[in-house]
Write an enzyme that holds these catalytic residues in place. Structure first.
Site, mmCIF file in Angstrom:
data_model
loop_
_atom_site.group_PDB
_atom_site.id
_atom_site.type_symbol
_atom_site.label_atom_id
_atom_site.label_comp_id
_atom_site.label_asym_id
_atom_site.label_seq_id
_atom_site.Cartn_x
_atom_site.Cartn_y
_atom_site.Cartn_z
ATOM 1 N N GLU A 28 3.983 9.960 1.848
ATOM 2 C CA GLU A 28 4.915 10.638 0.945
ATOM 3 C C GLU A 28 5.886 11.485 1.765
ATOM 4 O O GLU A 28 5.655 11.712 2.965
ATOM 5 C CB GLU A 28 4.148 11.530 -0.042
ATOM 6 C CG GLU A 28 3.216 10.763 -0.951
ATOM 7 C CD GLU A 28 2.451 11.635 -1.931
ATOM 8 O OE1 GLU A 28 1.619 11.092 -2.676
ATOM 9 O OE2 GLU A 28 2.683 12.863 -1.953
ATOM 10 N N PRO A 29 6.965 11.991 1.145
ATOM 11 C CA PRO A 29 7.923 12.812 1.898
ATOM 12 C C PRO A 29 7.267 14.003 2.595
ATOM 13 O O PRO A 29 7.673 14.380 3.702
ATOM 14 C CB PRO A 29 8.910 13.265 0.822
ATOM 15 C CG PRO A 29 8.880 12.176 -0.198
ATOM 16 C CD PRO A 29 7.458 11.704 -0.220
ATOM 17 N N SER A 89 1.543 12.030 8.627
ATOM 18 C CA SER A 89 0.310 12.055 9.414
ATOM 19 C C SER A 89 -0.797 12.806 8.682
ATOM 20 O O SER A 89 -1.982 12.483 8.827
ATOM 21 C CB SER A 89 0.572 12.710 10.774
ATOM 22 O OG SER A 89 1.464 11.920 11.540
ATOM 23 N N ARG A 139 19.056 -17.818 34.323
ATOM 24 C CA ARG A 139 20.191 -16.949 34.630
ATOM 25 C C ARG A 139 20.353 -16.812 36.144
ATOM 26 O O ARG A 139 19.400 -16.454 36.854
ATOM 27 C CB ARG A 139 19.967 -15.567 33.998
ATOM 28 C CG ARG A 139 20.935 -14.481 34.414
ATOM 29 C CD ARG A 139 22.338 -14.740 33.924
ATOM 30 N NE ARG A 139 23.176 -13.562 34.161
ATOM 31 C CZ ARG A 139 24.497 -13.587 34.096
ATOM 32 N NH1 ARG A 139 25.140 -14.725 33.798
ATOM 33 N NH2 ARG A 139 25.188 -12.481 34.304
ATOM 34 N N LEU A 144 0.843 -1.194 0.000
ATOM 35 C CA LEU A 144 0.000 0.000 0.000
ATOM 36 C C LEU A 144 0.875 1.240 0.000
ATOM 37 O O LEU A 144 1.656 1.466 0.938
ATOM 38 C CB LEU A 144 -0.916 -0.001 1.228
ATOM 39 C CG LEU A 144 -1.767 1.247 1.453
ATOM 40 C CD1 LEU A 144 -2.751 1.455 0.304
ATOM 41 C CD2 LEU A 144 -2.508 1.161 2.789
ATOM 42 N N GLU A 164 -7.575 -2.772 9.726
ATOM 43 C CA GLU A 164 -6.120 -2.563 9.736
ATOM 44 C C GLU A 164 -5.607 -2.343 11.150
ATOM 45 O O GLU A 164 -4.622 -2.962 11.575
ATOM 46 C CB GLU A 164 -5.774 -1.367 8.853
ATOM 47 C CG GLU A 164 -4.293 -1.044 8.796
ATOM 48 C CD GLU A 164 -3.985 0.131 7.887
ATOM 49 O OE1 GLU A 164 -3.133 0.972 8.270
ATOM 50 O OE2 GLU A 164 -4.591 0.219 6.800
#
Length: 384
Positions: free
Chosen positions: A133-134, A138, A273, A129, A247
């Site tokens: 972009e640069p 947000s 440990r 997807l 999503e």
């Protein structure tokens, strides 16, 4: 198998989903293979195809498209189990099946669905997807990638950034502006052949998630058929929003499964440990860390299954999915950080998996809508 998890509330079929997928991944993707792939920055092709061959790629798709018609909770269980084994394989799954594939399933034309859904389900078509972009992270409505109609085609020009798995994708779901200057209302989504001339994909060197890393994508006079438009022209924002709940649920599922993995992995170490004549797990300061880790892990699962149930009940659970995404991803990283502290100096070496788990978890509160953006959404829905 998960050592610390209470499985109450899952159906017999959902328990089988968990058991089967964990057994499959343990066989085709053992721990040493994961470390090898992480170091080389290679996509988990073998494990991905094994999941496809076992039928898991079609779990959440309708039966009419060749899927299994599973519920949102079935999908949450599947992704949580994959992420318990390794977060990278869950991300590989999500990228094609959820982030990009849901756009094909829900909004593509009948012809595109008939052509592509069988390939997605059998693993022969991988998707990515392209949204960020640069100059538009947000603020997704500020994208500059343009699509201009030319007869029966659209010509696309622009650049995408941080596009997960684009380097192995056969097709890209590209979000464009077809009506510049109109904000949300001028966005249109297209299916694009990732292998065609004009598409250039450059892998980025990232802190974590080396097996499903991000990429720069350049689109230079790329032509795609008008019939490959996903949804209606200038209505792309609405379609993006339609897919967001699932999503975010799936991102929360990755956080939930991976948090329990980190908990179990660190618990094993703390029991073995020894310092000052006893295992470090016997010290109260370490026990309190584990108590906090367990509470965070359980909280993730509670949020995850709550939103899955809401979505299966037809609820528009925007606030709840935003909350689940924030809680699960932030807890995932916090538990990884606590786990590394318990490992001490050993955890800062590559001899153990905890350093990889920490690196991989850090993207959660950033990707697919930052924690800050999710909090904005939650506050807005509270009418603030």
């Amino acid at each position: 198998m998960m050592q610390t998890t209470n499985f109450f509330g899952l159906s017999e079929e959902q328990m089988m989903i968990r058991e089967n997928v964990l057994e499959l991944l343990e066989r085709v993707m053992p721990r040493e293979k994961i470390k090898e792939l992480d170091k080389a920055g290679e996509f988990p092709f073998e494990a991905y195809q094994a999941l496809a061959d076992a039928g898991w790629m079609g779990l959440a798709y309708p039966e009419e498209f060749g899927g299994a018609g599973g519920s949102n909770k079935d999908l949450a269980v599947l992704i949580e189990a994959m992420a318990y084994h390794y977060g990278g394989i869950a991300t590989a799954y999500n990228t094609t099946i959820v982030y990009a594939g849901m756009h094909i399933c829900r909004h593509a034309s009948k012809e595109v669905r008939e052509e592509l859904m069988p390939k997605i389900i059998d693993g022969s078509a991988k998707l990515a997807l392209g949204l960020t972009e640069p100059g538009a992270g947000s603020d997704a409505a500020s994208i500059q990638t343009k699509a201009v109609r030319d007869g029966d085609e659209f010509v696309i020009n622009g650049q995408k950034l941080y596009t997960t798995c684009a380097h192995v994708a056969d097709y890209l779901i590209v979000v464009t502006k077809t009506k510049p200057g109109s904000g949300h209302k001028g966005m249109t989504i297209f299916l694009v052949d990732a292998k065609q001339p004009g598409v250039t994909i450059r892998p980025l060197d990232m802190l974590g998630r080396h097996t499903t890393h991000a990429n720069e994508v350049f689109l230079d006079n790329v032509r795609t058929p008008a019939s490959w438009m996903i949804g209606e022209e200038n209505e792309g924002w609405k379609n993006l929003m339609d897919c967001l709940n699932v999503e975010r649920m799936c991102i929360a599922a990755v956080g939930a499964g991976n948090t329990f993995k980190i908990l179990d992995y660190t618990l094993d170490y703390a029991k073995q440990r020894e310092q000052f004549g006893r295992s470090i797990g016997k010290f109260q300061v370490i026990q309190h860390k584990f108590a906090d880790m367990r509470m965070k892990a359980e909280t993730n699962r509670l949020f995850l299954y709550r939103v899955a149930d809401l979505l299966d009940n037809g609820q528009n659970a925007v606030m709840e999915t935003s909350m689940a995404k924030v809680v699960a991803t932030e807890n995932n990283f916090e538990v990884a950080n606590m786990g590394l502290q318990i490992f001490g100096g050993a955890g800062y070496t590559t001899a153990y998996d905890i350093e990889m788990m920490l690196r991989d978890a850090r993207i959660g509160p950033i990707g697919a809508g930052t924690s800050e953006i999710q909090r904005n959404i939650i506050a807005k829905l509270m009418e603030l």
